[in-house]
Every structure is written in structure tokens, then in C-alpha cells.
Design a protein around this motif. Structure first.
Motif, mmCIF file in Angstrom:
data_model
loop_
_atom_site.group_PDB
_atom_site.id
_atom_site.type_symbol
_atom_site.label_atom_id
_atom_site.label_comp_id
_atom_site.label_asym_id
_atom_site.label_seq_id
_atom_site.Cartn_x
_atom_site.Cartn_y
_atom_site.Cartn_z
ATOM 1 N N GLY A 9 0.821 -1.207 0.000
ATOM 2 C CA GLY A 9 0.000 0.000 0.000
ATOM 3 C C GLY A 9 0.853 1.253 0.000
ATOM 4 N N THR A 16 -4.899 -1.021 -8.681
ATOM 5 C CA THR A 16 -6.217 -1.569 -8.369
ATOM 6 C C THR A 16 -6.094 -2.630 -7.294
ATOM 7 N N GLU A 17 -7.229 -2.965 -6.711
ATOM 8 C CA GLU A 17 -7.245 -4.006 -5.673
ATOM 9 C C GLU A 17 -6.753 -5.329 -6.230
ATOM 10 N N ASP A 18 -7.087 -5.644 -7.477
ATOM 11 C CA ASP A 18 -6.656 -6.902 -8.093
ATOM 12 C C ASP A 18 -5.132 -6.929 -8.255
ATOM 13 N N ALA A 21 -3.672 -7.502 -4.884
ATOM 14 C CA ALA A 21 -3.895 -8.884 -4.428
ATOM 15 C C ALA A 21 -2.930 -9.839 -5.125
#
Length: 176
Positions: A9, A16-18, A21
Motif C-alpha cells: 500500500g 487496483t485491488e486486483d 492482491a
């Protein structure tokens, strides 16, 4: 996962969150053999800039392999400390030295000190003694004459050696 997410972070803002991840999964795959506390400590050291390299290196997130190496170094250091602590816990107290032994050792040390002082005194006295006088110098003529005598002796010895080494003359042939 929480510590890796915090690391990503900070450095991967705007992703993006993807993306985060997927990146977090690669970190977790690389770090799955290490305790969580070492990963947390490795990230903490990375944030402080205490992982070697140049200050510019800390402008980016560490690679998975680099973070693994940092955390693994922490594990090794901890294991080394654990070995030292085990040895310390397993150590046995040394027996007390008796008063008689202390007195004997003190006497031996005192005798050694006296011996060393007398040896030092002898060395100083030797250094203070006047140097022995040099033999008188000889004039050039006597030195030249002595060298000439030695050369003549060597030549005579060499001539004698040649005679000694010369092959014997064969006997004269008798005519029949």
C-alpha cells in the motif's frame, strides 16, 4: 498478509485491488517458509532504511527475494542468539579456588615478576656496558702485502692440484 499489504500500500499507490492482491500473493508465496514476526521485522527495517544498499533503493518496494533475504537474516541472527543462550544456560559454574591455591598462585606470580624484573635489569646493564674496542686499523701497505701472499698461496695450491690431477704417463712401449 496484513504486513505485506501495508508494504504494498505504501509503494503501489494508485494500483487496483486486483493488482495489489496478485502482488501480495507473490510475496506470500516467496515468504511462506518464514515466521510472520520476521516478515514484520523485515518490513519495519525496510521502512527505516536499515537493509543495506543506497537510500535510492528504498524509494521502491523490495523484491520478493530481497524481502525474503532480509527476513531470513533475522531468523539466522535469532538462531545464533538462541545457540548462545542455550550454551549460557548449560554452562556450569567454575569451582571456587581455595585460599591455599590463591596463596600458591600469588607466590608463583610474585616469583615470576621478580624474575622478569631481574632479566630486564640484566638487559639494561648489558646495554650500558661500554662497547668493546675495535681492533686497530692497519695501513694499506700491510693489507696489500697480506692479500698478495694469499693470492700467491692460492696459485701455488692450484698448480699443485693440476699436477695431482694430471693423468699418469703410460709406460714406454718395449720393443720386442
Amino acid at each position: 498478509m496484513e504486513h505485506v499489504a501495508r508494504l504494498l500500500g505504501r509503494y503501489l499507490a494508485g494500483k487496483t485491488e486486483d493488482d495489489l492482491a496478485i502482488r501480495a500473493e507473490t510475496y506470500l508465496d516467496a515468504l511462506d517458509d518464514l515466521p510472520a514476526w520476521t516478515i514484520r521485522e523485515g518490513i519495519r527495517r525496510w521502512f527505516k532504511g536499515k537493509c543495506g544498499g543506497t537510500p535510492k533503493d528504498y524509494d521502491f518496494a523490495p523484491s520478493e527475494a530481497r524481502l525474503h533475504g532480509v527476513a531470513e537474516g533475522i531468523v539466522r541472527a535469532t538462531q545464533g542468539q538462541a545457540i548462545c543462550f542455550r550454551r549460557l544456560l548449560a554452562a556450569e559454574a567454575e569451582p571456587e579456588i581455595s585460599d591455599a591455591d590463591r596463596a600458591r598462585q600469588a607466590a608463583e606470580l610474585q616469583a615470576l615478576a621478580i624474575g622478569l624484573r631481574s632479566a630486564e635489569a640484566d638487559r639494561v646493564a648489558q646495554a650500558r656496558r661500554p662497547a668493546q674496542a675495535m681492533p686497530p686499523t692497519r695501513d694499506r701497505a700491510s693489507v696489500a702485502a697480506e692479500l698478495e701472499q694469499r693470492r700467491a698461496r692460492r696459485e701455488a695450491d692450484a698448480a699443485q692440484s693440476e699436477l695431482d690431477l694430471a693423468p699418469a704417463q703410460p709406460p714406454a712401449a718395449v720393443e720386442a
